[in-house]
Scaffold this active site. Structure first.
Site, short mmCIF file in Angstrom:
data_model
loop_
_atom_site.label_atom_id
_atom_site.label_comp_id
_atom_site.label_asym_id
_atom_site.label_seq_id
_atom_site.Cartn_x
_atom_site.Cartn_y
_atom_site.Cartn_z
N LYS A 65 20.19 -1.64 31.85
CA LYS A 65 19.64 -2.20 30.72
C LYS A 65 19.27 -1.35 29.51
CE LYS A 65 16.23 -4.70 31.64
NZ LYS A 65 16.14 -4.20 33.00
N LYS A 72 11.11 -2.31 23.44
CA LYS A 72 10.90 -2.64 24.63
C LYS A 72 9.47 -3.07 24.34
CE LYS A 72 11.48 -1.15 29.42
NZ LYS A 72 12.56 -2.05 29.76
N VAL A 124 19.95 -2.23 36.79
CA VAL A 124 21.19 -2.36 36.36
C VAL A 124 21.66 -1.83 35.16
CG1 VAL A 124 20.93 -4.48 37.43
CG2 VAL A 124 20.80 -4.36 35.00
N ASN A 166 28.29 -2.32 33.75
CA ASN A 166 27.73 -0.96 33.90
C ASN A 166 28.04 -0.29 35.32
OD1 ASN A 166 26.11 1.71 33.11
ND2 ASN A 166 24.66 0.85 34.48
N GLY A 175 14.31 -6.54 27.30
CA GLY A 175 13.37 -7.10 28.64
C GLY A 175 13.15 -6.29 29.49
N GLY A 234 13.10 -6.05 33.59
CA GLY A 234 13.79 -6.73 35.11
C GLY A 234 14.88 -7.67 34.72
N PRO A 253 31.31 3.69 32.22
CA PRO A 253 31.58 4.38 33.36
C PRO A 253 30.20 5.20 33.76
CG PRO A 253 32.31 5.55 31.37
CD PRO A 253 31.88 4.33 31.18
N TRP A 254 30.36 5.73 35.00
CA TRP A 254 29.13 6.63 35.41
C TRP A 254 29.29 8.06 34.60
CZ3 TRP A 254 28.44 11.42 37.72
CH2 TRP A 254 27.05 11.60 38.23
N VAL A 255 28.45 8.31 34.09
CA VAL A 255 28.42 9.86 33.40
C VAL A 255 27.27 10.63 33.96
CG1 VAL A 255 29.60 8.81 31.41
CG2 VAL A 255 27.01 9.22 31.19
#
Length: 230
Positions: free
Chosen positions: A17, A39, A15, A178, A119, A121, A208-210
């Site tokens: 993260k 991470k 998604v 996102n 995290g 997932g 936004p999508w870039v």
């Protein structure tokens, strides 16, 4: 010690993260803050001359201000791009919440204004047959940043995840929307309005999508003040 530490989770895998985490780190850097990111466990690592490396962990390493060895950012590396508990079993390894908690506490001892722990997932992803990743922020009493992908089903996923986080006794410090695809979802405005009115936590921004995928380009869409108020 890190002044403000947050756990970053998502409504599902894939998604955004890492993109959101890196954008938050970039925005904090632009505001003059010292930042750390980690991470603790990553599956889907590539073999390199330096050992197993994960692209998400490398993105955090690039976005943070402090210089850290890769092993401190991503102490548990797993090669298969599958659920961590399955990847660990295939590699003959055992993952426990206490082990990951120890890694997090070690990094928290370093000076920083903001530290993010990303995290793997979603909120209930298993670490083993008994524990989920949620045990880590729960033990450390970390407030949570929730990343919500703007796609069909996002309201249900976001509300259920928020419910689970709060049921575990943790506060949602903020959430980031996102856009994972170039084309916006149908009824995106209505979806955002519902989440703004019902998630019960401040929205830190809508990403936004870039085409470049550059977190620094996305950072301008974030408002981080809620993360530094408590």
């Amino acid at each position: 010690m890190a002044k403000h530490t947050y756990f970053v989770t998502g409504t599902d895998t894939g998604v955004g993260k890492t993109m959101a985490s890196a954008a938050i780190l970039e925005a904090a850097k632009a505001a003059g803050k010292r930042t750390l990111g980690m991470k603790p466990i990553a599956s889907g690592c590539d073999q390199t001359p330096d050992g197993l490396r994960n692209e998400d962990a490398l993105a955090l390493q690039k976005a943070m201000t402090e210089s850290l060895a890769y092993d401190l950012i991503n102490p548990v590396t797993l090669e298969p791009a599958i659920a961590p508990h399955v990847a660990a079993a295939q590699a003959g390894k055992t993952i426990t919440a206490q082990r990951l908690i120890g890694f997090c506490r070690g990094l928290q001892m370093r000076p920083a204004d903001l530290m993010l722990v990303e995290g793997a997932g979603g909120w209930r992803v298993p670490l083993n047959d008994r524990e989920t990743f949620a045990a880590v922020p729960r033990e450390l009493e970390m407030p949570v940043i929730l990343v919500v992908a703007l796609k069909l089903g996002s309201i249900n996923h976001a509300m259920l995840t928020a419910e689970a986080i709060r049921a575990d006794g943790l506060r949602i410090a903020g959430w980031v929307a996102n856009r994972p695809e170039q084309e916006p979802m149908s009824c995106e405005r209505e979806t955002l309005e519902y989440l703004l009115n019902h998630l019960g936590a401040p929205c830190l921004g809508v990403l936004p999508w870039v085409a470049s995928g550059d977190p620094a380009e996305l950072a301008v869409n974030l408002e981080l003040q809620p993360l530094f108020e408590n």
